[in-house]
Design an enzyme around this catalytic site. Structure first.
Site, PDB file in Angstrom:
ATOM      1  N   CYS A  76       0.853  -1.188   0.000  1.00 24.92           N
ATOM      2  CA  CYS A  76       0.000   0.000   0.000  1.00 24.92           C
ATOM      3  C   CYS A  76       0.891   1.242   0.000  1.00 24.92           C
ATOM      4  CB  CYS A  76      -0.926   0.004   1.209  1.00 24.92           C
ATOM      5  SG  CYS A  76      -1.931   1.499   1.286  1.00 24.92           S
ATOM      6  N   ASP A 132     -27.388 -12.699 -13.358  1.00 26.31           N
ATOM      7  CA  ASP A 132     -26.745 -11.521 -13.931  1.00 26.31           C
ATOM      8  C   ASP A 132     -25.439 -11.940 -14.613  1.00 26.31           C
ATOM      9  OD1 ASP A 132     -25.321  -9.214 -14.418  1.00 26.31           O
ATOM     10  OD2 ASP A 132     -25.668  -8.338 -12.445  1.00 26.31           O
TER      11      ASP A 132
END
Ligand SMILES: [Zn+2]
Length: 409
Positions: free
Chosen positions: A213, A333
């Site tokens: 990060c 979906d």
């Protein structure tokens, strides 16, 4: 092992009878109905069946059925193993698996990602194997970041030994509250769900396999096991040629996860690895079915990450049949079709079938991949010249093809 209490014995026996009846009447393999009956009679049945056993739970978006099978195969070296081999991966399926092997000292259970906290709490499993998290069944599944957060809570404060893929940042975050973690550099082909830091939301910087990060201290842990192309490197630095029969990089990664789990059970690589090599197909996946001289290899792909794995296995020299359905188990979906980069199929003869063939056809057209639209799998197969063909299908499309060819396992 200690005897089960009478009520649990009865619940377990009735569950097994229900499972047998279900099989005899052709309603499936019975592993879910049997477990449901058992749980109805004794809600605490899973806890009781799990007691006194050494258990491994296996969870991920992709590869959990295969890895469960590989670990089971390895642990057979140590003794009898109870397992839910056919992917019935919720508590009813676990009850059924443990009921069917009451005396097995070992259990390897595939667990739906969402159910992992509950099953871990109930069974007190000593080992948990976590491989990857990515988008799946968009109309049904929870946000994967929430899943990882639930894993963190479930693992926190327990003595569980976690084997986790540190190349997947979300899995790393999900596993990192555990008391003991063995990190495996298992690779990550699908990165679209992990560009942000799960801890602070900052951007993740990647350099080769490494990631960190930019805004907080969250970073890739140092792996003990590494998947290095066709080999495993163990925590002592020794390199083992995998030489397994299951194809593709994803399966080599699954195999190394299985070796790490086996070692957590005290089984060394030299004993576990030959067992992994015995596995040729898993619940029909990678099986070849034959009709009129056409040999079709069946690959299952249920979500975008799964399609990338299937593309890795598919032979670029061969024609390919794609079949997409949208029934309950597939998720209704299918917008994820737009997340997959189909351009890799350019230059191959491509045949499209399944309930959602028109959706897939439009997607391929936009990607400028030429294809032939077919009414059915049989029509697509009949259009092939004699020889080999690869088939990629999602869940119910895959099951339809399997049942038509006699459910070859
Ligand atoms: Zn961060």
């Amino acid at each position: 092992m200690t005897q089960l209490p009478l009520r649990a014995q009865l619940a377990s026996a009735l569950g097994r009878s229900a499972a047998t009846l279900s099989r005899m009447t052709g309603r499936g393999d019975g592993s879910v109905i049997g477990g449901r009956v058992g749980l109805l009679l004794e809600p605490d049945l899973l806890r009781k069946l799990a007691r006194d056993r050494k258990l491994a739970l296996v969870s991920a978006t992709n590869g959990k059925t295969t890895t469960t099978r590989l670990i089971t195969s390895a642990l057979l070296e140590l003794g009898e193993v109870a397992t839910n081999a056919f992917g019935a991966n919720m508590p009813a399926g676990h009850v059924s698996a443990l009921s069917q092997h009451k005396r097995a000292p070992y259990g390897v259970l595939e667990v739906d990602e969402k159910y992992l906290p509950e099953v871990l709490d109930t069974t007190g499993a000593g080992v948990v194997c976590l491989m990857n998290l990515s988008r799946d069944q968009m109309d049904r599944a929870a946000e994967i970041w929430l899943l990882a957060q639930k894993w963190r809570r479930a693992l926190s404060g327990k003595p569980t030994h976690v084997i986790a893929n540190c190349d997947d940042p979300l899995v790393t975050w999900g596993a990192s509250t555990a008391a003991k973690v063995t990190w495996v550099a298992g690779g990550q082909r699908w990165k679209e769900d992990s560009w942000c830091c799960p801890e602070c939301g900052g951007p993740l910087d990647r350099k080769d396999a490494d990631w960190a990060c930019r805004e907080c201290t969250f970073h890739r842990p140092e792996p003990q096991w590494v998947v290095d192309d066709d080999a495993a490197i163990d925590p002592r630095g020794q390199r083992w040629l995998l030489d397994i029969q299951l194809p593709g990089q994803a399966n080599r990664s699954n195999a190394v996860m299985a070796l790490a789990v086996a070692e957590a059970f005290g089984l060394p690589v030299e004993q576990a690895l030959p067992r992994l090599r015995e596995v040729t197909s898993v619940a029909g996946r990678y099986t070849t079915v034959e009709r009129d001289g056409r040999h079709a290899r069946l690959l299952l792909a249920k979500n975008p990450a799964g399609w990338l794995e299937a593309f890795d296995v598919a032979d670029p020299q061969l024609p390919i049949i794609l079949s997409v359905n949208a029934q309950g188990p597939d998720g209704r979906d299918t917008s994820w079709l737009w997340d997959v980069d189909y351009r890799i199929l350019r230059g191959r003869p491509v045949f499209v079938t399944g309930q959602r063939r028109l959706d897939l056809a439009l997607r391929l057209d936009v990607a400028e991949v030429p294809f032939t639209l077919c009414e059915s799998f049989n029509e697509a197969l009949a259009m092939q010249p004699p020889g080999r063909v690869d088939v990629i299908a999602n869940y119910t499309a895959f099951q339809q093809i399997r049942s038509e060819f006699g459910r070859a396992v």
